[in-house]
Design a protein around this motif. Sequence first.
Motif, mmCIF file in Angstrom:
data_model
loop_
_atom_site.group_PDB
_atom_site.id
_atom_site.type_symbol
_atom_site.label_atom_id
_atom_site.label_comp_id
_atom_site.label_asym_id
_atom_site.label_seq_id
_atom_site.Cartn_x
_atom_site.Cartn_y
_atom_site.Cartn_z
ATOM 1 N N GLN A 3 0.858 -1.196 0.000
ATOM 2 C CA GLN A 3 0.000 0.000 0.000
ATOM 3 C C GLN A 3 0.892 1.243 0.000
ATOM 4 O O GLN A 3 1.980 1.224 0.592
ATOM 5 N N TRP A 60 -4.777 -5.081 8.321
ATOM 6 C CA TRP A 60 -4.308 -5.776 7.122
ATOM 7 C C TRP A 60 -4.506 -7.278 7.257
ATOM 8 O O TRP A 60 -4.733 -7.980 6.267
ATOM 9 N N ARG A 76 -10.435 -6.160 0.405
ATOM 10 C CA ARG A 76 -10.563 -4.731 0.168
ATOM 11 C C ARG A 76 -10.055 -4.380 -1.234
ATOM 12 O O ARG A 76 -9.332 -5.156 -1.854
HETATM 13 O O1 6CS Z 1 -6.754 0.593 6.620
HETATM 14 C C1 6CS Z 1 -5.628 0.871 6.224
HETATM 15 O O2 6CS Z 1 -4.951 0.158 5.469
HETATM 16 C C2 6CS Z 1 -5.135 2.254 6.606
HETATM 17 N N1 6CS Z 1 -5.604 2.690 7.874
HETATM 18 C C3 6CS Z 1 -4.804 3.231 8.800
HETATM 19 C C4 6CS Z 1 -5.438 3.996 9.914
HETATM 20 N N2 6CS Z 1 -3.481 3.080 8.793
HETATM 21 C C5 6CS Z 1 -2.946 2.164 7.769
HETATM 22 C C6 6CS Z 1 -3.649 2.354 6.476
HETATM 23 O O3 6CS Z 1 -3.379 3.547 5.886
#
Ligand code: 6CS
Length: 283
Positions: free
Chosen positions: A116, A139, A269
């Motif tokens: 990411q 993740w 996702r």
């Molecule tokens: O859900 C995610 O992958 C993102 N959310 C946060 C709060 N940190 C990691 C990523 O950017």
Amino acid sequence: MDSLWVDRQGPVVKGSADQGPLSQQQLDEFEQKGFLFEPGFLGGEELARLREELKALLDNDAYRGKNYSIVEPSGKEIRSLFAVHYLSRVFAHLANDERLVGRARQILGGESYVHQSRINYKPGFEGKGFNWHSDFETWHAEDCMPDMHAVSASIVLTDNHEFNGPLMLIPGSHRVFVPCIGETPDNNHEKSLQKQEIGVPSQEALRQLIDRNGIEAPKGSAGGLLLFDCNTLHGSNANMSPDPRSNAFFVYNRVDNRCVEPFAANRRRPDFLAHEPGSDFNP
Ligand code: 6CS
Ligand code: FE
């Protein structure tokens, strides 16, 4: 009372000093704290170019309304822009730079791919905070990243000071996995990227971990590099100053740790959040 967390097994740093730019002392600090801050990692013309690109991406209205462009709760300002290593050649070049890939190799103990990428803009006065969380918890549960073999590289693109919401981390928190309360709703990311309420640790777990090791908020001029483990608890306050706090993030996942089918959520996702190695991205 059930235990607040599960202890992490095995070493955090799986590589060695001779595999890249970090010294043994730096690797030892990362093992112990779960993060490593290197002020002045970038500078001069290279940093100036990145800051120009930061602004060009922010000003590009073509991204408005796309799923990979997240606005602040006010609905106006851009909070995060994801997949920047696809959208921008400048950030793609940086994501593949050996100075970063080499550090990731040393920490992960093998080659990696970008799981990411994003820019968190945190605009002056409007930039809201990020609740305490472990990236790996998300993740793992929602992208189905099997194990803790990922590391985030955060490049400080605007000065981070105590008033514009610098990233805060709990040293040592990477050594425990704090299970989060509640089911993962479908498409949780459509809310969590703006305000994360599901998949966050309990206040009791946070209290005990903060009592143990405190909170650190690396600050400093643009150009610094913060490496933090996928499981280190972190968050940040709202930006109460006129100065933006914009950081670029690349998440390096070890190639043998690629995401499979979700453990907790019903479906994977979208690709802008969890890239398939070698896949294309259609913005
Ligand atoms: O859900 C995610 O992958 C993102 N959310 C946060 C709060 N940190 C990691 C990523 O950017
Ligand atoms: Fe995060």
